[in-house]
Design an enzyme around this catalytic site. Structure first.
Site: not given
Ligand SMILES: *Cc1c(COP(=O)(O)O)cnc(C)c1O
Length: 430
Positions: A63, A65, A209, A235, A238, A244
């Site tokens: 974790y 954060e 984008d 992303t 791609k 991913r």
């Protein structure tokens, strides 16, 4: 009595095939599927074995954060280094002032920017979805369309390309706070410099984008939108060929707003295993080998478009500047849906897509989107893509010999093996 395989001691050291043969078998089948067909979905790729290893790593346990040096949990000293390397590599690769590498995927990267600069109800101008835009660019059922007042520009009927005069006219009319450029099914260069001029003229911010073409940008084969954009989102999976995931690049002046928008604004703990994999993907994307790979992605897309056109098929805009080709079937008796199903039968995996001004609904559509990144990753060259074009043209006929065409696809797959040497998921090696 409990199965001996399900004791705590055993589970603590056992591998997937042992613990869960059902899922292991399905993953094996998925590997076989990927190996046994020609992947032409323009948004997909086959990532590097090194990236697969990082995604499957122990960083998934942590974790973290917050951001490097400013976490809400102890024990973050190692993942801090991982995330710092990922951020630095992203900035260096694209020449950006700030990078946030925590978005779980492309949609979350876009959400981050919207949350950073927009209030609900603000006006945004983006590429129309049926002209190649993405659902996060204002689709009514998507959060973007629900929260913000999206307006859309399209491509011109004559050229099927973005008409910058029309974008300017729309921008003057709408007075958006943010202009979004880039899309999911646009085969030509996104000219962020022209969008910048329009944004400046109407006092809007600009977000590019580059989810689809960021690999080409990294390789210098598509103009880099970073110098012209307030925000660039992408992303990683791609053309960029990584895990991913998504990321945001922005100018320093927006860094704090972007970081806050993502955390605590919309995500909880970052996926540090995926961030490790992003770091590796960014490292690879900076190599000469990657530039060479992207060069082949481009050359193969040109070969594919030329092959389709010389077989009598129509390609939107007459070709491509990128990794994707849009087959326009309006002049044939084929719908996008029927074509996709036929191509599936001959082991070519594509997706149907509306063409601009399509009269058919999206579920049927009159186009097919075809991309070269994945097959190029397994080694396809221009001659192979000439053969792919011939298989496509041969398939979209009334009297197609489906069996013979499928055998031609299988021959290409055999010639260009995917993940050679990878043994799959049936056996666990400690
Ligand atoms: C793919 C894509 C996205 C979203 O990516 P996900 O990882 O599927 O969330 C965003 N914008 C564009 C233009 C895309 O093509």
């Amino acid at each position: 009595m409990a199965n001996s395989h399900e004791t705590f001691e055993h589970l603590k050291s056992a591998g997937l095939a042992d613990v869960d043969p059902d899922i292991a078998a399905l993953l094996g089948r998925e590997l076989d599927r990927q190996r046994g067909q020609i992947e032409l979905i323009a948004s997909e790729n086959f990532t590097w074995p090194s990236v697969l290893e990082a995604v499957g790593s122990v960083a998934t346990n942590k974790y973290a954060e917050g951001y490097p040096g400013k976490r809400y949990y102890g024990g973050c000293e190692v993942v801090d280094e991982i995330e710092e390397i990922a951020r630095t590599r992203a900035k260096t690769l694209f020449g950006a002032e700030h990078a946030n590498v925590q978005p779980h995927a492309g949609a979350q990267a876009n959400m981050t920017v919207y949350f950073a600069v927009l209030k609900p109800g603000d006006r945004v101008l983006g590429l129309s979805l049926d002209h190649g835009g993405h659902l996060t660019h204002g689709l009514g059922v998507n959060f973007s369309g629900k929260l913000y007042e999206f307006h859309h520009y399209g491509v011109s009927r004559d050229t099927m390309r973005v008409d910058y005069d029309e974008v300017l006219a729309k921008a003057k009319e709408v007075k958006p706070k943010l202009i979004v450029c880039g899309g999911s099914a646009y085969p030509r260069t996104i000219e962020a410099d022209k969008f910048r001029e329009i944004a400046d003229e109407v006092g809007a911010m600009l977000m590019t984008d580059m989810a689809h073409f960021s690999g080409l940008v990294a390789a210098g084969l598509h103009p880099n939108p970073v110098p012209y954009s307030d925000f660039v989102t992408s992303t990683v999976h791609k053309t960029l060929a990584g895990p991913r995931a998504g990321f945001v690049l922005c100018r320093e002046e927006h860094a704090a707003a972007v970081d806050r928008a993502l955390f605590p604004g919309m995500q909880g703990g970052p996926l540090e295993h995926t961030i490790a994999a992003k770091a590796t993907a960014f490292k690879i994307a900076g190599t000469e080998a990657f530039r060479d790979y992207q060069g082949r992605v481009r050359a193969n897309a040109d070969a594919l478009a030329a092959g389709l056109i010389s077989s009598g098929l129509e390609v939107l805009t007459g070709g491509t500047d990128t990794h994707l080709v849009q087959l326009d079937l309006r002049h044939t008796e084929w719908t996008g849906l029927a074509a996709q199903e036929r191509l599936d039968e001959v082991k070519l995996t594509v997706n149907r897509n509306t063409v601009p001004f399509d009269e058919r609904p999206p579920m049927v559509a009159s186009g097919v989107r075809i991309g070269t990144p994945a097959a190029t990753m397994r080694g396809f060259d221009e001659a192979d893509f000439g053969e792919v074009a011939a298989i496509i043209a041969g398939s979209l006929t009334d009297d197609a010999d489906v069996t013979a065409l499928r055998e031609r696809s299988e021959a290409l797959c055999a010639k260009r093996p995917l993940y050679p040497g990878f043994r799959g998921y049936t056996e666990y090696v400690a």
